[in-house]
Write an enzyme that holds these catalytic residues in place. Structure first.
Site, PDB file in Angstrom:
ATOM      1  N   SER A 145       1.058  -1.142   0.232  1.00 17.90           N
ATOM      2  CA  SER A 145       0.087  -0.054  -0.120  1.00 17.90           C
ATOM      3  C   SER A 145       0.974   1.197  -0.073  1.00 17.90           C
ATOM      4  O   SER A 145       2.095   1.197   0.378  1.00 17.90           O
ATOM      5  CB  SER A 145      -0.855  -0.059   1.127  1.00 17.90           C
ATOM      6  OG  SER A 145      -1.513   1.269   1.519  1.00 17.90           O
ATOM      7  N   TYR A 158      -1.993  -1.093  10.385  1.00 20.63           N
ATOM      8  CA  TYR A 158      -2.274  -1.352   8.871  1.00 20.63           C
ATOM      9  C   TYR A 158      -0.529  -0.798   8.401  1.00 20.63           C
ATOM     10  O   TYR A 158      -0.133  -1.574   7.716  1.00 20.63           O
ATOM     11  CB  TYR A 158      -3.120  -0.589   8.546  1.00 20.63           C
ATOM     12  CG  TYR A 158      -3.682  -0.590   6.933  1.00 20.63           C
ATOM     13  CD1 TYR A 158      -4.420  -1.797   6.409  1.00 20.63           C
ATOM     14  CD2 TYR A 158      -2.880   0.151   6.074  1.00 20.63           C
ATOM     15  CE1 TYR A 158      -4.481  -2.042   5.149  1.00 20.63           C
ATOM     16  CE2 TYR A 158      -3.204  -0.141   4.673  1.00 20.63           C
ATOM     17  CZ  TYR A 158      -3.952  -1.009   4.299  1.00 20.63           C
ATOM     18  OH  TYR A 158      -4.446  -1.040   2.850  1.00 20.63           O
TER      19      TYR A 158
HETATM   20  P1  NAD Z   1     -11.636  -5.999   0.207  1.00 22.91           P
HETATM   21  O1  NAD Z   1     -12.190  -5.576   1.437  1.00 22.91           O
HETATM   22  O2  NAD Z   1     -12.588  -5.396  -1.072  1.00 22.91           O
HETATM   23  O3  NAD Z   1     -11.174  -7.232   0.003  1.00 22.91           O
HETATM   24  C1  NAD Z   1     -10.369  -7.933   0.925  1.00 22.91           C
HETATM   25  C2  NAD Z   1     -10.380  -9.396   0.740  1.00 22.91           C
HETATM   26  O4  NAD Z   1      -9.535 -10.357   1.667  1.00 22.91           O
HETATM   27  C3  NAD Z   1     -11.695 -10.272   0.541  1.00 22.91           C
HETATM   28  O5  NAD Z   1     -11.700 -11.171  -0.450  1.00 22.91           O
HETATM   29  C4  NAD Z   1     -11.737 -10.751   1.890  1.00 22.91           C
HETATM   30  O6  NAD Z   1     -12.647 -11.901   1.809  1.00 22.91           O
HETATM   31  C5  NAD Z   1     -10.273 -11.243   2.132  1.00 22.91           C
HETATM   32  N1  NAD Z   1     -10.135 -11.462   3.473  1.00 22.91           N
HETATM   33  C6  NAD Z   1     -10.016 -10.754   4.561  1.00 22.91           C
HETATM   34  N2  NAD Z   1      -9.924 -11.396   5.791  1.00 22.91           N
HETATM   35  C7  NAD Z   1      -9.449 -12.432   5.303  1.00 22.91           C
HETATM   36  C8  NAD Z   1      -8.863 -13.653   5.868  1.00 22.91           C
HETATM   37  N3  NAD Z   1      -8.864 -13.817   7.444  1.00 22.91           N
HETATM   38  N4  NAD Z   1      -8.619 -14.965   5.271  1.00 22.91           N
HETATM   39  C9  NAD Z   1      -8.687 -14.815   4.117  1.00 22.91           C
HETATM   40  N5  NAD Z   1      -9.347 -13.751   3.229  1.00 22.91           N
HETATM   41  C10 NAD Z   1      -9.535 -12.631   3.754  1.00 22.91           C
HETATM   42  O7  NAD Z   1     -10.275  -4.861   0.326  1.00 22.91           O
HETATM   43  P2  NAD Z   1      -9.468  -4.359  -0.976  1.00 22.91           P
HETATM   44  O8  NAD Z   1      -9.465  -2.908  -0.922  1.00 22.91           O
HETATM   45  O9  NAD Z   1      -9.686  -5.137  -2.434  1.00 22.91           O
HETATM   46  O10 NAD Z   1      -7.993  -4.810  -0.265  1.00 22.91           O
HETATM   47  C11 NAD Z   1      -7.160  -5.589  -0.898  1.00 22.91           C
HETATM   48  C12 NAD Z   1      -5.722  -5.636  -0.458  1.00 22.91           C
HETATM   49  O11 NAD Z   1      -5.217  -4.203  -1.069  1.00 22.91           O
HETATM   50  C13 NAD Z   1      -5.467  -5.528   0.961  1.00 22.91           C
HETATM   51  O12 NAD Z   1      -4.320  -5.916   1.280  1.00 22.91           O
HETATM   52  C14 NAD Z   1      -5.400  -3.991   1.148  1.00 22.91           C
HETATM   53  O13 NAD Z   1      -4.748  -3.534   2.272  1.00 22.91           O
HETATM   54  C15 NAD Z   1      -4.620  -3.548  -0.091  1.00 22.91           C
HETATM   55  N6  NAD Z   1      -5.043  -2.021  -0.234  1.00 22.91           N
HETATM   56  C16 NAD Z   1      -6.083  -1.559  -0.673  1.00 22.91           C
HETATM   57  C17 NAD Z   1      -6.106  -0.258  -1.117  1.00 22.91           C
HETATM   58  C18 NAD Z   1      -7.506   0.338  -1.298  1.00 22.91           C
HETATM   59  O14 NAD Z   1      -7.636   1.400  -1.338  1.00 22.91           O
HETATM   60  N7  NAD Z   1      -8.443  -0.424  -1.512  1.00 22.91           N
HETATM   61  C19 NAD Z   1      -5.249   0.576  -1.001  1.00 22.91           C
HETATM   62  C20 NAD Z   1      -3.870  -0.201  -0.679  1.00 22.91           C
HETATM   63  C21 NAD Z   1      -3.745  -1.267  -0.441  1.00 22.91           C
END
Ligand code: NAD
Length: 263
Positions: A145, A158
């Site tokens: 991130s 985080y």
């Molecule tokens: P999201 O909530 O849409 O998806 C998260 C996914 O992780 C889902 O499929 C959920 O079921 C799964 N998950 C959660 N806990 C779990 C567990 N204990 N075991 C297995 N699966 C689990 O979130 P997102 O925004 O798509 O985030 C995905 C990744 O991207 C994360 O690591 C997040 O930190 C990173 N990220 C997101 C953003 C953003 O702006 N959305 C920015 C930077 C980084």
């Protein structure tokens, strides 16, 4: 000569953790489009997961392993190797967020964020790397991130986990430097997914503003492009990292953040 970066991933097996939603689903779709077989993981509605799995084409598996449980993680990698023959691409994407000031941060939330956003990647890499090394080819892509590079208030767990994930990425890249396995991180800024929607809803409720206004404020605070990045764009970067053009990209953190960390 370097091949086109649109690499044909036919015959490669990709495990994408947390791929039932958001960025993980976008990455899984992008890899599947290039021909990879997909191991889908994450929580959610069974019918939706099944329809996502079917939409990929090729061979696919759904494994519900909980990324906070090391035993379930190693069993998922072993199952993928047994049922699909190998794990060639590993995308560590599962993640959660919890926002609170450090002195109010619940200890169990700290442990949960660290285990899902950081330790799970140690456990998946540990399980998948021997097979990649044996076959002489592998791609490990860690979804870190902008918060792996810079901090924001209220996100102690985080930010610590994502900085840690970038550190882990560098160590694994060095330990695999003389092999056909690479390890890199992608650092998204704001991407409009359920994880961010929760923060938009909280901001709208706190400030008594509309959802649209909350989105604008969220972007204006951090992301100079004033636009969200998309799961499809993150998927495209993951495909690039799996290509031969990226064979010497090792231990890098690629920002996809609309200029957030250039400031
Ligand atoms: P999201 O909530 O849409 O998806 C998260 C996914 O992780 C889902 O499929 C959920 O079921 C799964 N998950 C959660 N806990 C779990 C567990 N204990 N075991 C297995 N699966 C689990 O979130 P997102 O925004 O798509 O985030 C995905 C990744 O991207 C994360 O690591 C997040 O930190 C990173 N990220 C997101 C953003 C953003 O702006 N959305 C920015 C930077 C980084």
């Amino acid at each position: 000569m370097v091949e086109s970066f649109r690499m044909n991933l036919k015959g490669k097996v990709a495990v994408v953790t947390g791929s039932t939603s958001g960025i993980g689903l976008g990455v899984a779709r992008a890899l599947a489009r290039e021909g990879a077989d997909i191991v889908l993981n994450g929580f959610g509605d069974a019918a939706e997961i099944e329809s996502a799995r079917k939409s990929f084409g090729g061979r696919t598996l759904y494994d519900p392993a909980d990324m906070s449980k090391p035993g379930e993680i190693s069993a998922m990698i072993a199952r993928a190797e047994k049922e699909l023959g190998s794990v060639d691409i590993l995308v560590n994407n599962a993640g959660i967020q919890h926002v609170a000031a450090v002195e109010d941060f619940p200890a169990e939330k700290w442990d949960q964020v660290l285990s899902i956003n950081l330790s799970s990647s140690f456990h998946t890499i540990r399980a998948a790397l021997p097979g990649m090394k044996k076959r002489g080819w592998g791609r490990i892509v860690n979804i870190a991130s902008a918060h792996g590079l810079v901090a924001s208030v209220g996100k102690a767990a985080y930010v610590a986990a994502k900085h840690g994930l970038i550190g882990l990425t560098k160590v694994v890249a060095l330990e695999t430097a003389a092999t056909g396995v690479t390890c890199n991180a992608i650092c998204p800024g704001w991407v409009l997914t359920p994880l961010v929607q929760k923060q938009i809803d909280a901001l709208a409720a706190r400030e008594k503003i509309s959802e649209e206004e909350a989105k604008k404020r969220l972007l204006a605070e951090k992301q100079p492009s004033l636009e969200f990045a998309t799961p499809e764009q993150i998927g495209g970067i993951a495909v690039f990292l799996c290509s031969e053009a990226a064979a010497q990209v090792r231990g890098s953190s690629i920002s996809v953040d609309g200029g957030w960390t250039a400031q």
